[in-house]
Write a protein that holds these residues in place. Sequence first.
Motif, PDB file in Angstrom:
ATOM      1  N   VAL A 268       0.836  -1.206   0.000  1.00 30.24           N
ATOM      2  CA  VAL A 268       0.000   0.000   0.000  1.00 30.24           C
ATOM      3  C   VAL A 268       0.867   1.249   0.000  1.00 30.24           C
ATOM      4  O   VAL A 268       0.610   2.210  -0.727  1.00 30.24           O
ATOM      5  N   ALA A 269       1.915   1.245   0.814  1.00 32.40           N
ATOM      6  CA  ALA A 269       2.775   2.423   0.957  1.00 32.40           C
ATOM      7  C   ALA A 269       3.429   2.808  -0.356  1.00 32.40           C
ATOM      8  O   ALA A 269       3.621   4.004  -0.639  1.00 32.40           O
ATOM      9  N   GLU A 270       3.752   1.820  -1.177  1.00 30.02           N
ATOM     10  CA  GLU A 270       4.382   2.132  -2.467  1.00 30.02           C
ATOM     11  C   GLU A 270       3.455   2.976  -3.339  1.00 30.02           C
ATOM     12  O   GLU A 270       3.875   3.978  -3.920  1.00 30.02           O
ATOM     13  N   THR A 271       2.182   2.576  -3.423  1.00 26.11           N
ATOM     14  CA  THR A 271       1.228   3.353  -4.228  1.00 26.11           C
ATOM     15  C   THR A 271       0.931   4.698  -3.583  1.00 26.11           C
ATOM     16  O   THR A 271       0.859   5.724  -4.268  1.00 26.11           O
ATOM     17  N   VAL A 272       0.763   4.709  -2.262  1.00 21.56           N
ATOM     18  CA  VAL A 272       0.483   5.967  -1.564  1.00 21.56           C
ATOM     19  C   VAL A 272       1.614   6.965  -1.804  1.00 21.56           C
ATOM     20  O   VAL A 272       1.372   8.157  -2.064  1.00 21.56           O
ATOM     21  N   GLY A 273       2.856   6.506  -1.736  1.00 21.19           N
ATOM     22  CA  GLY A 273       3.984   7.392  -2.009  1.00 21.19           C
ATOM     23  C   GLY A 273       3.948   7.933  -3.424  1.00 21.19           C
ATOM     24  O   GLY A 273       4.229   9.120  -3.658  1.00 21.19           O
ATOM     25  N   SER A 274       3.591   7.088  -4.386  1.00 23.71           N
ATOM     26  CA  SER A 274       3.488   7.537  -5.780  1.00 23.71           C
ATOM     27  C   SER A 274       2.380   8.566  -5.952  1.00 23.71           C
ATOM     28  O   SER A 274       2.567   9.593  -6.616  1.00 23.71           O
ATOM     29  N   TRP A 275       1.223   8.314  -5.347  1.00 27.72           N
ATOM     30  CA  TRP A 275       0.114   9.262  -5.451  1.00 27.72           C
ATOM     31  C   TRP A 275       0.467  10.609  -4.821  1.00 27.72           C
ATOM     32  O   TRP A 275      -0.025  11.658  -5.268  1.00 27.72           O
ATOM     33  N   SER A 276       1.297  10.594  -3.785  1.00 23.65           N
ATOM     34  CA  SER A 276       1.614  11.847  -3.101  1.00 23.65           C
ATOM     35  C   SER A 276       2.453  12.794  -3.963  1.00 23.65           C
ATOM     36  O   SER A 276       2.656  13.944  -3.593  1.00 23.65           O
ATOM     37  N   ARG A 277       2.933  12.317  -5.102  1.00 17.46           N
ATOM     38  CA  ARG A 277       3.574  13.234  -6.046  1.00 17.46           C
ATOM     39  C   ARG A 277       2.556  14.187  -6.663  1.00 17.46           C
ATOM     40  O   ARG A 277       2.915  15.281  -7.112  1.00 17.46           O
ATOM     41  N   HIS A 278       1.272  13.767  -6.679  1.00 14.50           N
ATOM     42  CA  HIS A 278       0.237  14.507  -7.389  1.00 14.50           C
ATOM     43  C   HIS A 278      -0.787  15.172  -6.478  1.00 14.50           C
ATOM     44  O   HIS A 278      -1.386  16.180  -6.854  1.00 14.50           O
ATOM     45  N   HIS A 279      -1.003  14.614  -5.297  1.00 14.14           N
ATOM     46  CA  HIS A 279      -2.001  15.182  -4.383  1.00 14.14           C
ATOM     47  C   HIS A 279      -1.757  14.629  -2.980  1.00 14.14           C
ATOM     48  O   HIS A 279      -1.128  13.569  -2.822  1.00 14.14           O
TER      49      HIS A 279
ATOM     50  N   GLY B 206       5.612  11.431   2.353  1.00 16.02           N
ATOM     51  CA  GLY B 206       5.022  12.114   1.207  1.00 16.02           C
ATOM     52  C   GLY B 206       6.105  12.759   0.368  1.00 16.02           C
ATOM     53  O   GLY B 206       7.212  13.026   0.851  1.00 16.02           O
ATOM     54  N   ARG B 207       5.812  12.978  -0.873  1.00 14.41           N
ATOM     55  CA  ARG B 207       6.795  13.561  -1.778  1.00 14.41           C
ATOM     56  C   ARG B 207       6.428  15.016  -2.039  1.00 14.41           C
ATOM     57  O   ARG B 207       6.627  15.858  -1.176  1.00 14.41           O
ATOM     58  N   GLU B 208       5.861  15.340  -3.188  1.00 11.30           N
ATOM     59  CA  GLU B 208       5.466  16.740  -3.382  1.00 11.30           C
ATOM     60  C   GLU B 208       4.324  17.153  -2.448  1.00 11.30           C
ATOM     61  O   GLU B 208       4.142  18.324  -2.145  1.00 11.30           O
TER      62      GLU B 208
END
Length: 371
Positions: free
Chosen positions: A42-53, A82-84
């Motif tokens: 789950v964390a892998e996808t959540v981290g990816s999504w956090s680039r966008h929102h 989170g990323r961006e």
Amino acid sequence: MARSSSLVLLQPTPLCNLDCHYCYLPSRGLARVMSHEVADAVAETVGSWSRHHPVTVLWHGGEPLTMGVSRMRALLDRFPPGREHPVRHAVQTNASLIDEAWCRLFRERRIEVSVSVDGPGPGSARVDRGGRDATDRALRGIGLLKDHGIAFGAIAVVSEPTARKAAELHQWFTALGCRVLGVNLVERKGVNTRTVHDDENVAEFWAALAACGRTDRRMSLRDLEHAWRYVRAELAGVAGRWAGLPADPLPMVTWDGQVVPLSPDLAGFSSPRHGRFGVGDVRELGLAGCLARAEETPWVAEALAGVDACRAVCDLFAYCRGGQAANKYFETGRLDATETVFCRNSRRLLMEGLMRDAERVTGKACARPTD
């Protein structure tokens, strides 16, 4: 259906230490705990999504606190900050197990806390497995949150909605220091077969709650704020745009890694026609991969057909966005039904209550959505 979500629900355990009379969960006596492998996927996808929102991860059981602080901390460690955009965490808890250690974790990780507690009055439906009322234990937990300066929201389940009950709830939760209150009228769902069939008292309940919220703004009211956003959008002429937006996924990942991409209350249940409500194992496909294949899954396709059916016939579609597939299934046996008791009680009659309150304030009749 949209391909990402700003909210992801995780079931760290199906176990609950309470046995509330209206609970819909089928496996609340099952002592199982989410593995690190499920959390990592789950964390892998959540981290990816956090680039966008921004993304909020809501830990929702069962009762998440039954797993203990150390296990919860270990699962939280799997998630990036989170990323961006930030990745935030929240927990829905009955508060009966909150202690100093939990409060330290909530503060350290900045976890938003929402408490399930139903308010004042004798004969509470929130009881433990020995049939003992759990309200005092919840209040002790809330007291510890307040001692540690941790803001909290609440969700109350109401079995007998009346105008008097609305006023009592508002007064009690406001005095308790609740930040935001959500109200769930008892629903026929899962293993619970009871519901509310009383249009007049339901409408008056919402009208009274609207009046309380209008005159005392110390506490936000989740359901009414949602309705007022819709009303403001209608008055501004932009609500129609909402009707054409993709259906929002609300993914739930169960303790064993199964992904339910919408209507998370279906988690743990099966249909004679469709089998288990899920679209795959997050460890094999990832959360994004599970959402990508969701529309190809027959039960999800049926649920989305139900959204289209609501869009075609419901004058409040821009507000309710097609209702909840779980309510449709548990009330009718199908996922492509349209109006349910749930959407009547919690959407249509809520809107009627708002109109009644507005008429009492202004002395003028308000146009109903059906006019």
